[in-house]
Design a protein around this motif. Structure first.
Motif, PDB file in Angstrom:
ATOM      1  N   UNK A  67       0.929  -1.438  -0.184  1.00  0.00           N
ATOM      2  CA  UNK A  67       0.101   0.002   0.067  1.00  0.00           C
ATOM      3  C   UNK A  67       0.824   1.415   0.017  1.00  0.00           C
ATOM      4  N   UNK A  68       1.969   1.322   0.855  1.00  0.00           N
ATOM      5  CA  UNK A  68       2.947   2.562   0.871  1.00  0.00           C
ATOM      6  C   UNK A  68       3.488   2.622  -0.415  1.00  0.00           C
ATOM      7  N   UNK A  69       3.877   1.674  -0.974  1.00  0.00           N
ATOM      8  CA  UNK A  69       4.530   1.438  -2.207  1.00  0.00           C
ATOM      9  C   UNK A  69       3.801   1.950  -3.342  1.00  0.00           C
ATOM     10  N   UNK A  70       2.772   1.475  -3.543  1.00  0.00           N
ATOM     11  CA  UNK A  70       1.826   1.990  -4.644  1.00  0.00           C
ATOM     12  C   UNK A  70       1.099   3.236  -4.484  1.00  0.00           C
ATOM     13  N   UNK A  71       0.985   3.680  -3.462  1.00  0.00           N
ATOM     14  CA  UNK A  71       0.317   4.929  -3.087  1.00  0.00           C
ATOM     15  C   UNK A  71       1.180   6.053  -2.826  1.00  0.00           C
ATOM     16  N   UNK A  72       2.488   5.808  -3.003  1.00  0.00           N
ATOM     17  CA  UNK A  72       3.754   6.702  -2.830  1.00  0.00           C
ATOM     18  C   UNK A  72       3.645   7.387  -1.434  1.00  0.00           C
ATOM     19  N   UNK A  73       3.359   6.738  -0.574  1.00  0.00           N
ATOM     20  CA  UNK A  73       3.126   7.297   0.798  1.00  0.00           C
ATOM     21  C   UNK A  73       4.284   6.753   1.628  1.00  0.00           C
ATOM     22  N   UNK A  74       5.451   7.651   1.615  1.00  0.00           N
ATOM     23  CA  UNK A  74       6.848   7.160   2.328  1.00  0.00           C
ATOM     24  C   UNK A  74       7.003   7.738   3.469  1.00  0.00           C
ATOM     25  N   UNK A  75       6.005   8.830   4.065  1.00  0.00           N
ATOM     26  CA  UNK A  75       6.525   9.568   5.050  1.00  0.00           C
ATOM     27  C   UNK A  75       6.313   8.512   6.566  1.00  0.00           C
ATOM     28  N   UNK A  76       5.589   7.714   6.284  1.00  0.00           N
ATOM     29  CA  UNK A  76       5.375   6.799   7.376  1.00  0.00           C
ATOM     30  C   UNK A  76       6.473   5.530   7.373  1.00  0.00           C
ATOM     31  N   UNK A  77       7.553   5.651   6.472  1.00  0.00           N
ATOM     32  CA  UNK A  77       8.280   4.560   6.572  1.00  0.00           C
ATOM     33  C   UNK A  77       9.403   4.485   7.865  1.00  0.00           C
ATOM     34  N   UNK A  78       9.708   5.813   8.517  1.00  0.00           N
ATOM     35  CA  UNK A  78      10.252   5.815   9.929  1.00  0.00           C
ATOM     36  C   UNK A  78       9.586   4.840  10.796  1.00  0.00           C
ATOM     37  N   UNK A  79       8.361   4.846  10.889  1.00  0.00           N
ATOM     38  CA  UNK A  79       7.559   4.029  11.868  1.00  0.00           C
ATOM     39  C   UNK A  79       7.391   2.596  11.510  1.00  0.00           C
ATOM     40  N   UNK A  80       7.488   2.345  10.104  1.00  0.00           N
ATOM     41  CA  UNK A  80       7.556   0.980   9.668  1.00  0.00           C
ATOM     42  C   UNK A  80       8.745   0.383  10.159  1.00  0.00           C
ATOM     43  N   UNK A  81      10.064   1.166   9.703  1.00  0.00           N
ATOM     44  CA  UNK A  81      11.247   0.491  10.187  1.00  0.00           C
ATOM     45  C   UNK A  81      11.393   0.365  11.793  1.00  0.00           C
ATOM     46  N   UNK A  82      10.791   0.953  12.423  1.00  0.00           N
ATOM     47  CA  UNK A  82      10.805   0.935  13.930  1.00  0.00           C
ATOM     48  C   UNK A  82      10.211  -0.226  14.446  1.00  0.00           C
ATOM     49  N   UNK A  83       9.117  -0.653  13.953  1.00  0.00           N
ATOM     50  CA  UNK A  83       8.078  -1.476  14.437  1.00  0.00           C
ATOM     51  C   UNK A  83       8.805  -2.896  13.810  1.00  0.00           C
ATOM     52  N   UNK A  84       9.237  -2.898  12.581  1.00  0.00           N
ATOM     53  CA  UNK A  84      10.094  -4.018  12.040  1.00  0.00           C
ATOM     54  C   UNK A  84      11.267  -4.394  12.978  1.00  0.00           C
ATOM     55  N   UNK A  85      12.018  -3.352  13.238  1.00  0.00           N
ATOM     56  CA  UNK A  85      13.326  -3.577  14.065  1.00  0.00           C
ATOM     57  C   UNK A  85      12.895  -4.202  15.530  1.00  0.00           C
ATOM     58  N   UNK A  86      11.852  -3.423  16.043  1.00  0.00           N
ATOM     59  CA  UNK A  86      11.340  -3.893  17.444  1.00  0.00           C
ATOM     60  C   UNK A  86      10.870  -5.609  17.581  1.00  0.00           C
ATOM     61  N   UNK A  87      10.103  -5.910  16.287  1.00  0.00           N
ATOM     62  CA  UNK A  87       9.838  -7.118  16.356  1.00  0.00           C
ATOM     63  C   UNK A  87      10.727  -8.316  15.728  1.00  0.00           C
ATOM     64  N   UNK A  88      11.871  -7.738  15.570  1.00  0.00           N
ATOM     65  CA  UNK A  88      12.907  -8.502  15.158  1.00  0.00           C
ATOM     66  C   UNK A  88      12.377  -9.193  13.786  1.00  0.00           C
ATOM     67  N   UNK A  89      11.930  -8.204  12.790  1.00  0.00           N
ATOM     68  CA  UNK A  89      11.526  -8.565  11.670  1.00  0.00           C
ATOM     69  C   UNK A  89      10.839  -9.779  11.463  1.00  0.00           C
ATOM     70  N   UNK A  90      10.090 -10.091  12.577  1.00  0.00           N
ATOM     71  CA  UNK A  90       9.333 -11.349  12.647  1.00  0.00           C
ATOM     72  C   UNK A  90       7.560 -10.938  12.178  1.00  0.00           C
ATOM     73  N   UNK A  91       7.303 -10.983  11.017  1.00  0.00           N
ATOM     74  CA  UNK A  91       5.940 -10.731  10.512  1.00  0.00           C
ATOM     75  C   UNK A  91       4.799 -11.308  11.199  1.00  0.00           C
ATOM     76  N   UNK A  92       5.150 -12.308  12.235  1.00  0.00           N
ATOM     77  CA  UNK A  92       3.904 -12.918  12.591  1.00  0.00           C
ATOM     78  C   UNK A  92       3.928 -12.379  14.020  1.00  0.00           C
ATOM     79  N   UNK A  93       4.717 -11.493  14.595  1.00  0.00           N
ATOM     80  CA  UNK A  93       4.501 -10.708  15.824  1.00  0.00           C
ATOM     81  C   UNK A  93       3.184 -10.144  15.896  1.00  0.00           C
ATOM     82  N   UNK A  94       2.570 -10.265  17.095  1.00  0.00           N
ATOM     83  CA  UNK A  94       1.355  -9.970  17.384  1.00  0.00           C
ATOM     84  C   UNK A  94       1.117  -8.448  17.384  1.00  0.00           C
ATOM     85  N   UNK A  95       2.165  -7.577  18.243  1.00  0.00           N
ATOM     86  CA  UNK A  95       2.228  -6.252  18.114  1.00  0.00           C
ATOM     87  C   UNK A  95       2.593  -5.691  16.792  1.00  0.00           C
ATOM     88  N   UNK A  96       3.376  -6.240  16.221  1.00  0.00           N
ATOM     89  CA  UNK A  96       3.803  -5.851  14.708  1.00  0.00           C
ATOM     90  C   UNK A  96       2.401  -5.882  13.833  1.00  0.00           C
TER      91      UNK A  96
END
Length: 610
Positions: free
Chosen positions: A370-399
């Motif tokens: 969604x971010x890529x196709x809509x060209x919405x990049x200004x939320x990428x800082x948040x995305x990077x943070x929650x990915x790092x916090x979750x250890x890039x575990x896409x199954x993490x419930x909080x993520x």
């Protein structure tokens, strides 16, 4: 500090033995225009003395061998040495023998007097990114009778290009012309350079390098941030040699290896639009890290003052603080490369996009699309943070929970056609207080993204928005039990009642305006795996469903029935087969209402926590 006019021979052969390119300097970047100009200047050296520029070196403490850092002039010295090697490699066997001692003295040095020629060290030691290519060119058959062929140079990057350029140009010259160029270059009387020497206790060499480059070829924002970071990091070492070695190791492993490449295309150099301006990926990554670490919810956009922010925030850093920051930048860079720039490159590559699959069960992957196709990049800082916090575990419930909330907010805003100008401040807000705050209007101008407002907006849809919405709705109908639960985003948007409806869908004149208002209604849009032939696309409803059979030499034209791969399109075909032979405004409204309920279900209006 002292300055003195020098010949090229004196610059290379008169000491120090070793010239080191400091880690903070950029890689070799000169291009053909620079190469041609330098050769032309040398050839023009006649009655009027030609000046090739200044070289600034700083002597180091080491005397085994004597060593100096090239503070400024790396590009020029590298080019002169590559030109020297190219001339040598174009000389015939006799001339190669005549100048071999000169080559030995200007391009190499002996660490020990008794060392053989083949054991000689190369005079210029480049930083890691250019070192292998440079050394390969300089060493290639330099002390052998047989000269290297031009095609033997397979070095990538500008080093290899420069050498090959000179070989090609010099191949056209007679041996006497080559001799004349070489004699001009290595005549002691031709003082073509000014060498400025800094002593060990003189001003910091990086400060001089930055000052020179700010006044001339301006350093990029990323270069300045990198220079300042490692200057501070190095200063934090004091005289501790172990820490100094650690800084160099960290630079090599955490920065150089991550952000610089010998390949012509470096993902970090790629420029794309972030917000309202174009930035390269490295600069935007540094913006993301700054947002994560230092932005507050009321912080204004600082992207234009990024280098000043880094300087301010790291002013009091000690050795461990610098190390931690650089390791964080490295971690975020790896995540950015793996999940953001990779997806961007794939989605913009016609050959690769067909192999990129998405599932509704992969919430973060869906958000990234969604971010890529809509060209919405200004939320990428948040995305990077929650990915790092979750250890890039896409199954993490909080993520998963956080990505779903951000997704709902972006989808609802997109449907409403709301400006994204406040997304920077919104990102700063959720970095501190969580994405549920996106749904609070307390203390700010209310932007209506309620269920009712969203439903009413579905009557007039922009194509790119409708396409992604329908794709995501389709994904939501597929789960692990489905025959196919992963899809590529390679479908084409189709108007069921065509945009050129007047050709086969005529209505009384006073009804035309009402019909036209339904054309871009979400209820009138679907997805097909390939675009229909125009004769079918603009035909009546029956033809659009069934297609046109083969007639004589005219091949068959597929309709929806020959194009079914998605549930949302198959539904329309089944309704037709069950007796719905007409598609009109009433059908469009009914379908839009069904899709609207699905949208509200998939992207709920989350309640902000008090």
């Amino acid at each position: 500090m002292k300055a003195e006019a020098k010949s090229i021979k004196e610059i290379f052969g008169g000491g120090p033995q070793k010239l080191v390119v400091p880690f903070f300097q950029r890689r070799y970047v000169w291009e053909e225009e620079n190469w041609a100009e330098l050769l032309s200047s040398i050839e023009c050296n006649g009655d009027i003395q030609v000046f090739l520029g200044s070289i600034i070196i700083k002597w180091g403490a080491s005397r085994e061998p004597s060593e100096a850092a090239i503070v400024d002039g790396q590009q020029r010295l590298t080019t002169i040495s590559l030109l020297t090697k190219a001339i040598y490699d174009e000389f015939d066997e006799e001339m190669r023998g005549n100048v071999r001692d000169t080559i030995q003295n200007v391009l190499f040095y002996k660490r020990n007097t008794t060392d053989s020629l083949k054991d000689s060290e190369i005079k210029i030691e480049h930083s890691r990114v250019d070192r292998d290519a440079y050394e390969a060119v300089i060493r290639e058959r330099v002390f052998e009778k047989e000269k290297p062929r031009q095609e033997d140079c397979v070095c990538s990057g500008q080093i290899g290009k420069c050498y090959r350029y000179y070989r090609q140009v010099l191949q056209q010259r007679r041996q006497q012309e080559l001799k004349d160029i070489f004699d001009i270059m290595y005549n002691d009387n031709n003082k073509m350079l000014v060498r400025i020497e800094l002593l060990e206790n003189d001003v910091n060499e990086q400060s001089i390098f930055d000052t020179i480059n700010r006044a001339g070829a301006k350093l990029s924002t990323a270069d300045i941030i990198k220079n300042n970071l490692f200057q501070g990091f190095m200063e934090s070492c004091g005289e501790n040699q172990e820490k100094i070695r650690e800084v160099n190791r960290i630079y090599d492993e955490k920065w150089d290896r991550m952000f610089y490449s010998e390949e012509e295309k470096n993902e970090w150099d790629e420029k794309r639009r972030f917000g309202n301006v174009k930035r390269n990926n490295l600069e935007f990554l540094l913006y993301c890290v700054a947002s994560i670490k230092w932005a507050r919810e009321d912080t204004k956009d600082f992207s234009g003052q990024l280098e000043a922010l880094y300087s301010k925030e790291t002013k009091e850093y000690d050795f461990d603080s610098y190390r931690q920051l650089i390791e964080e930048i490295h971690d975020y860079a790896r995540i950015f490369s793996t999940h953001i720039t990779r997806l961007h490159m794939v989605m913009n590559d016609k050959e690769k996009v067909g192999n990129e699959y998405f599932s509704y069960q992969a919430d973060m992957r869906r958000l990234l699309l969604i971010l890529e196709e809509f060209g919405v990049q200004m939320f990428y800082p948040f995305v990077l943070k929650i990915l790092r916090d979750a250890g890039e575990n896409f199954q993490d419930e909080h993520l998963t929970a956080q990505s779903k909330m951000l997704e709902s907010f972006i989808i609802r805003r997109r449907i409403m056609g709301t400006s994204v100008s406040d997304y920077t401040s919104k990102c700063h807000l959720i970095l501190r207080k969580g994405p549920e705050k996106l749904f609070s209007t307390a203390g700010e101008k209310e932007i209506n993204i309620s269920d009712g407002a969203v439903k009413s907006q579905l009557t007039q849809m922009k194509g790119d928005t409708a396409k992604l919405l329908l794709f995501l709705i389709e994904l939501s109908t597929r789960d692990r039990r489905s025959d196919v639960d992963e899809l590529t985003y390679t479908y084409t948007l189709e108007h069921i009642m065509p945009q050129k409806w007047q050709e086969s869908w005529g209505v009384p004149e006073n009804y035309a305006e009402k019909r036209q208002k339904h054309i871009d209604d979400l209820g009138n849009l679907t997805l097909l795996k390939i675009s229909l032939n125009s004769t079918v696309r603009n035909a009546d409803f029956k033809t659009k469903i069934e297609g046109i059979p083969k007639q004589g030499r005219q091949r068959a034209r597929e309709g929806y029935k020959g194009n079914i791969s998605l549930n949302i399109t198959e539904e329309i075909v089944k309704m037709y087969d069950n007796g719905m032979k007409d598609w009109n405004e009433e059908r469009i409204e009914e379908r839009r209402n069904r899709l609207a309920e699905k949208i509200i279900e998939l992207w709920p209006l989350y309640q902000s926590k008090s």
